[in-house]
Design a protein around this motif. Structure first.
Motif, PDB file in Angstrom:
ATOM      1  N   ARG A 122     -22.197  68.680  18.119  1.00  0.00           N
ATOM      2  CA  ARG A 122     -23.079  67.667  18.691  1.00  0.00           C
ATOM      3  C   ARG A 122     -23.622  66.714  17.631  1.00  0.00           C
ATOM      4  NH1 ARG A 122     -26.780  71.144  23.003  1.00  0.00           N
ATOM      5  NH2 ARG A 122     -25.041  71.799  24.368  1.00  0.00           N
ATOM      6  N   LYS A 123     -23.888  67.276  16.436  1.00  0.00           N
ATOM      7  CA  LYS A 123     -24.368  66.396  15.362  1.00  0.00           C
ATOM      8  C   LYS A 123     -23.331  65.346  14.984  1.00  0.00           C
ATOM      9  CE  LYS A 123     -27.487  69.844  13.366  1.00  0.00           C
ATOM     10  NZ  LYS A 123     -27.842  70.614  12.148  1.00  0.00           N
ATOM     11  N   CYS A 167     -22.106  57.999  17.564  1.00  0.00           N
ATOM     12  CA  CYS A 167     -22.805  57.067  18.463  1.00  0.00           C
ATOM     13  C   CYS A 167     -23.741  56.155  17.691  1.00  0.00           C
ATOM     14  CB  CYS A 167     -23.572  57.857  19.527  1.00  0.00           C
ATOM     15  SG  CYS A 167     -22.522  58.768  20.687  1.00  0.00           S
ATOM     16  N   VAL A 168     -24.458  56.694  16.716  1.00  0.00           N
ATOM     17  CA  VAL A 168     -25.362  55.866  15.907  1.00  0.00           C
ATOM     18  C   VAL A 168     -24.587  54.818  15.124  1.00  0.00           C
ATOM     19  CG1 VAL A 168     -26.994  55.902  13.990  1.00  0.00           C
ATOM     20  CG2 VAL A 168     -27.142  57.627  15.785  1.00  0.00           C
ATOM     21  N   ASN A 205     -20.975  64.074  17.009  1.00  0.00           N
ATOM     22  CA  ASN A 205     -20.919  63.075  18.089  1.00  0.00           C
ATOM     23  C   ASN A 205     -22.111  62.130  18.034  1.00  0.00           C
ATOM     24  OD1 ASN A 205     -18.571  64.336  19.017  1.00  0.00           O
ATOM     25  ND2 ASN A 205     -19.693  65.678  20.426  1.00  0.00           N
ATOM     26  N   LEU A 206     -23.305  62.666  17.744  1.00  0.00           N
ATOM     27  CA  LEU A 206     -24.486  61.819  17.630  1.00  0.00           C
ATOM     28  C   LEU A 206     -24.358  60.846  16.460  1.00  0.00           C
ATOM     29  CD1 LEU A 206     -27.319  61.132  18.603  1.00  0.00           C
ATOM     30  CD2 LEU A 206     -28.206  62.938  17.104  1.00  0.00           C
ATOM     31  N   ALA A 207     -23.801  61.303  15.374  1.00  0.00           N
ATOM     32  CA  ALA A 207     -23.605  60.415  14.225  1.00  0.00           C
ATOM     33  C   ALA A 207     -22.633  59.296  14.563  1.00  0.00           C
ATOM     34  CB  ALA A 207     -23.114  61.217  13.027  1.00  0.00           C
ATOM     35  N   LEU A 209     -21.136  67.389   9.213  1.00  0.00           N
ATOM     36  CA  LEU A 209     -21.629  67.235  10.584  1.00  0.00           C
ATOM     37  C   LEU A 209     -20.531  67.659  11.546  1.00  0.00           C
ATOM     38  CD1 LEU A 209     -23.401  63.773  10.269  1.00  0.00           C
ATOM     39  CD2 LEU A 209     -24.445  66.045  10.208  1.00  0.00           C
TER      40      LEU A 209
END
Length: 307
Positions: free
Chosen positions: A49-50, A56-57, A52-54, A46
């Motif tokens: 952006r993927k 955050c989750v 960073n999204l991971a 990852l």
């Protein structure tokens, strides 16, 4: 190589050729080398952006786990829910919530038409820590403070015996008159708004105040009784827009009326004197005193038919 096909090499020629090839390969250190470029390689995992999204989750899941842990600790420490149930309260199928020990609560929002009560043989003790205890449902509010208990409602209030369902106290004037509960002889209020105040035929109606008493009626004030007596330490003031009628025997104690000596002037410029007169029908009127031994004769007779 000939026209008939390739020329077969002898064993010695093949050995010499194999030796030369091995010698060349052993001296060539770049054989099989591929230049490595980061942009040319296939990227895995990852990134961007993927990634960073991971992150955050993962952070959100961690925060939810911490909140869940705090709620679990509060439930376990305060409500004391364990394998055997709840130690501090009971939930019944009828919707009853019973507290089995002393509970510390702030603001409680009960459901519609809820009831707060205690056990039959035990007292229900509700204590506020330097704050009044307020029971409120809509516009109806019951406030229990240190020095007073107040009930405020726009639709009226009613006290009912839960065992006999008899109305002990109600402010519903349409179905019955306002009655005090049995055994209550004195009603101590700061302000009362009612249409009528009466007593039994064999009992006296006494209204006592420590300061000033004001009786006011939007459609007039009527006081009737076998004997009406006013006792006061200060002044008594009667005000009316049209007239004041005293029907019956009116007794005025002259010992409390102010008197003046004959040596004073009637009109000394400081204040005026008036004489209180009464008509045959009980109408009171005043006449300004201008001389000694004057009567109640005036230019306009207030005792006429028009009055």
């Amino acid at each position: 190589q000939s026209s008939n096909g390739p020329v077969k090499k002898s064993m010695r020629e093949k050995a010499v050729e194999r030796r030369n090839v091995n010698k060349e390969h052993n001296s060539n250190f770049k054989a099989g080398y591929i230049p490595i470029d980061e942009d040319r390689l296939h990227k895995t995992g990852l990134r961007g952006r993927k990634g960073n999204l991971a992150i955050c989750v993962i952070v959100l899941l961690f925060v939810l786990a911490v909140i869940n842990l705090i709620i679990t600790l509060v439930i376990w420490a305060v409500i004391r829910i364990g394998p055997n149930g709840c130690d501090s309260m009971e939930f019944h199928e009828s919707g009853l919530l019973r507290f089995k020990q002393v509970s510390d609560m702030g603001v409680i929002h009960p459901l519609y038409k809820s009831t707060v009560g205690g056990r039959r043989n035990e007292d229900l003790v509700i204590t506020g820590n330097n704050q009044p205890i307020v029971f409120q449902q809509g516009t109806t509010k019951l406030s229990v403070e240190k020095d007073k208990t107040s009930i405020t409602s726009d639709i009226g209030m009613e006290f009912v015996d839960p065992r006999t369902q008899n109305t002990l106290f109600s402010t519903d004037y349409e179905t019955h008159e306002f009655h005090l509960p049995n055994g209550v002889k004195i009603l101590n209020v700061q302000k009362a708004s009612t249409e009528r105040i009466t007593s039994n035929a064999t009992s006296d109606l006494n209204i006592k105040v420590d300061g000033r008493a004001i009786v006011r009626g939007n459609e007039g004030v009527f006081i009737t009784g076998k004997t009406i007596e006013f006792r006061m330490g200060g002044n008594m003031e009667l005000k009316a827009e049209n007239s004041i009628i005293l029907n019956g025997t009116v007794m005025v104690s002259p010992s409390r009326l102010p008197s003046s000596s004959y040596g004073e002037q009637f009109n000394n410029g400081n204040w005026l004197r008036f004489k209180l007169c009464m008509c045959a029908d009980g109408t009171l009127f005043k006449v300004q005193v201008t001389g000694y031994n004057m009567g109640c004769q005036t230019s306009v007779n207030p005792c006429g038919a028009t009055h």
